[in-house]
Design a protein around this motif. Sequence first.
Motif, short mmCIF file in Angstrom:
data_model
loop_
_atom_site.label_atom_id
_atom_site.label_comp_id
_atom_site.label_asym_id
_atom_site.label_seq_id
_atom_site.Cartn_x
_atom_site.Cartn_y
_atom_site.Cartn_z
N TYR A 10 45.70 49.28 38.50
CA TYR A 10 45.77 48.30 39.58
C TYR A 10 44.67 47.26 39.33
O TYR A 10 43.57 47.61 38.88
N GLU A 11 44.96 46.01 39.64
CA GLU A 11 43.97 44.95 39.50
C GLU A 11 43.88 44.21 40.83
O GLU A 11 44.83 43.51 41.23
N LEU A 12 42.77 44.37 41.53
CA LEU A 12 42.56 43.78 42.86
C LEU A 12 41.58 42.63 42.74
O LEU A 12 40.53 42.77 42.09
N LYS A 13 41.89 41.51 43.39
CA LYS A 13 41.08 40.30 43.21
C LYS A 13 40.45 39.86 44.53
O LYS A 13 41.06 39.97 45.59
N TYR A 14 39.23 39.30 44.39
CA TYR A 14 38.46 38.86 45.55
C TYR A 14 37.70 37.58 45.18
O TYR A 14 37.10 37.51 44.11
#
Length: 255
Positions: A10-14
């Motif tokens: 999973y790749e979560l961006k902020y």
Amino acid sequence: MAIQTVFRRYELKYLLTEAQKEQILQEMALHMKPDPYGETVIRNVYYDTEDYRLIRRSMEKPRYKEKIRLRSYRRVGKQSSVFVELKKKYHGVVYKRRASVPQEEAFRWLGGDRSCRPETQIGAEVDYFLSYYGPLRPALFLSYRREAYFSKEDPNFRVTFDDTILCRQRDISLDSEVYGTELLPEGKVLMEIKCAGGMPLWMTHLLSRQQVYKTSFSKYGTAYEKLIYPRLRTQTKNCNEEATDYVGSFVSRPV
């Protein structure tokens, strides 16, 4: 250190301010340490069809999407090894497969010369992708500066910070200088959390305390919106105006 060629995560961006980044770095120091390669400048060349079918499809946010690119983690020469990366996303899970090839051969391979591909499963998958989408061309150069960290308990849990995200449609090569149009809002940093499964509880609490929330940010997609689409719209407008003038010249002629 063995080169990883297959990823599933999973790749979560902020999007963070500089102050939020520094606070997060301080608080996660107990749990994470810097990547052995340290700070790097990543260079990418994204490939697409003549009508940008890949990125336009991706921006529709389908359940399944894919793209292909060349990547290096430093400025390289024509015979230096680079990665040919096939990246797919399905139901929020990112699958990435990559092959290491000399830059000159990588450009020839993605340009249609199948003799340059490695005789591997990943090479065959890239070939199928190229055959399915038809002729592809280098569509965009995109670079950014990255700081990377990995968990002391689980090396598959990684956090990266990207800034100075630049793009251009000229001088497309991995051995060129980095310059171009900036994609991030002023004073912002892109943080990505990469994990195979659930996020550690300490990171969940950290994000909550800092009031940092997940966002959607595609580097290539933002480049399309900011750089490519306005140019295409201008070209279309000019063509329509020329066509109108051409037709008008016949209508206005005396019979």
